[in-house]
Design an enzyme around this catalytic site. Structure first.
Site, PDB file in Angstrom:
ATOM      1  N   ARG A   1       0.865  -1.184   0.000  1.00 20.49           N
ATOM      2  CA  ARG A   1       0.000   0.000   0.000  1.00 20.49           C
ATOM      3  C   ARG A   1       0.900   1.232   0.000  1.00 20.49           C
ATOM      4  NH1 ARG A   1      -2.825   3.087   4.416  1.00 20.49           N
ATOM      5  NH2 ARG A   1      -4.887   3.735   3.681  1.00 20.49           N
TER       6      ARG A   1
ATOM      7  N   GLU B   1      -9.685   7.742   4.474  1.00 23.24           N
ATOM      8  CA  GLU B   1     -10.481   7.946   5.692  1.00 23.24           C
ATOM      9  C   GLU B   1     -11.457   9.104   5.521  1.00 23.24           C
ATOM     10  OE1 GLU B   1      -7.675   5.970   9.117  1.00 23.24           O
ATOM     11  OE2 GLU B   1      -7.532   8.148   8.883  1.00 23.24           O
TER      12      GLU B   1
ATOM     13  N   GLU C   1      -5.624  -0.512   7.256  1.00 20.98           N
ATOM     14  CA  GLU C   1      -4.719   0.114   8.224  1.00 20.98           C
ATOM     15  C   GLU C   1      -4.953  -0.516   9.583  1.00 20.98           C
ATOM     16  OE1 GLU C   1      -4.575   4.326   8.696  1.00 20.98           O
ATOM     17  OE2 GLU C   1      -4.809   4.739   6.550  1.00 20.98           O
TER      18      GLU C   1
END
Length: 349
Positions: free
Chosen positions: A63, A153, A263
């Site tokens: 990532r 997010e 995450e």
């Protein structure tokens, strides 16, 4: 004897090895900046490139975050392209994390890039063009993107204040996501689009977001392919395995799409902070235990839709707390030697 024999037949399948998730990865975006500061890494006493260490221990997904900055030290496109080459050369596929900001984007900040327009029409055009060009750039250098996050997010939207939900409702964000998704689709038929929210364990918030983001003529369920969630143990005691599984299962049931935890991390060293899963020890062994628990939650999602876990910044020496109040949540010690938890990519995921 028949009784015991029956018990053995019943129990033995439960002891069979648990299958690993399809995608087992790490976000190691800071790696080149760390190397430029002189950091090196050792595995079993041998100095080795960190992406190779990850791959040797079972990681297969990298990532990489990208900011709209032009500075390599601030995760520019050029920086991301170069790191992607290394990740792919090591044998990993790519998850590209677009922040759509010159700096960190998260639930508390989502600033419009300094050079971008400040109105909705202009931003719709800009986000399409930027995303489309970026996807093509990765393909052109031989590192096509497997997964792409259109925003990081984005619980309260992105490109604030225009796309901020708490200011302007869902419609501006819905339009911006639709434009970004079109940028991906027009550049690549194979890249899968991810919507990424923080606090994946918060079922009511997750459900509320996905109940309102789809607006006719704007963002549609066909504009994305999978969910991505952050799941951290030290920001709230509600972040339990059971809450995470319940939250993920609810959106999977409704939308029939795959899900990843993109995450997470767990401290090897911490004091004075209450963890959401109190039975997991604060140690390298606990790091593996924490991730194994997430894997179990994902494997419990119906239809095999739980497909991957990404550990956030496992090698960030100098920032070992990784944004938490804990002292150290990385998978190497201060000298860059791998901890036993580096094995989580093969044994826990």
């Amino acid at each position: 004897m028949r009784f015991f024999g029956l018990i053995l037949v019943t129990v033995l399948p439960l002891l069979a090895p648990v299958q690993a998730l399809t995608y087992r990865g790490a976000d190691f975006s800071s790696l080149v900046n760390l190397e430029n500061q002189g950091r090196t890494y050792k595995d079993g006493g041998t100095t080795t490139k960190f992406e190779t260490i990850l791959k040797n221990h079972g990681a297969n997904l990298a990532r990489i975050r990208i900011w709209t900055s032009n500075s390599n030290s601030e995760y520019s496109l050029a920086y991301g392209l170069a790191l992607a080459k290394r990740a792919v050369a090591a044998g990993m596929t790519l998850l590209i994390d677009l922040h759509y900001s010159d700096t960190w984007a998260d639930p508390g900040k989502q600033a419009i890039p300094s050079s971008w327009p400040k109105d909705l029409n202009g931003l719709n055009t800009q986000i399409y063009t930027y995303t489309n060009s970026l996807v093509k750039s990765f393909a052109a250098q031989g590192t096509p993107i497997q997964f792409i996050q259109i925003g990081n997010e984005i619980n309260d939207g992105m490109l604030w204040p225009v796309g901020r939900i708490s200011v302007n409702g869902y419609s501006p964000l819905s339009q911006l996501l639709h434009s970004a998704a079109n940028g991906v689709r027009d550049a690549s038929s194979s890249t899968k689009i991810m919507i990424h929210l923080a606090n994946g364990w918060n079922g009511s918030a997750v459900t509320s977001f996905f109940n309102q983001i789809f607006i006719a003529g704007q963002f549609a369920t066909g504009d994305f392919d999978l969910f991505g969630f952050s799941f951290y143990p030290f920001y709230g005691t509600g972040a339990t395995y059971s809450a995470l599984k319940s939250s993920m299962q609810a959106v999977v049931t409704k939308f029939n799409k795959d899900v990843m935890v993109v995450e997470t991390d767990w401290p090897a060293v911490c004091s004075g902070t209450t963890m959401s899963e109190k039975s997991v020890p604060i140690s390298a062994a606990g790091q593996s235990t924490w991730v194994a628990g997430i894997r179990t939650a994902l494997q419990g999602i119906s239809g095999g839709h739980g497909i991957g876990i990404v550990y956030w910044e496992p090698a960030w020496i100098g920032n070992a707390g990784l944004g938490s109040s804990c002292a150290d949540a990385i998978l190497v010690d201060g000298s860059g030697n791998t901890r036993t938890s580096i094995n989580m990519f093969s044994t826990s995921m």
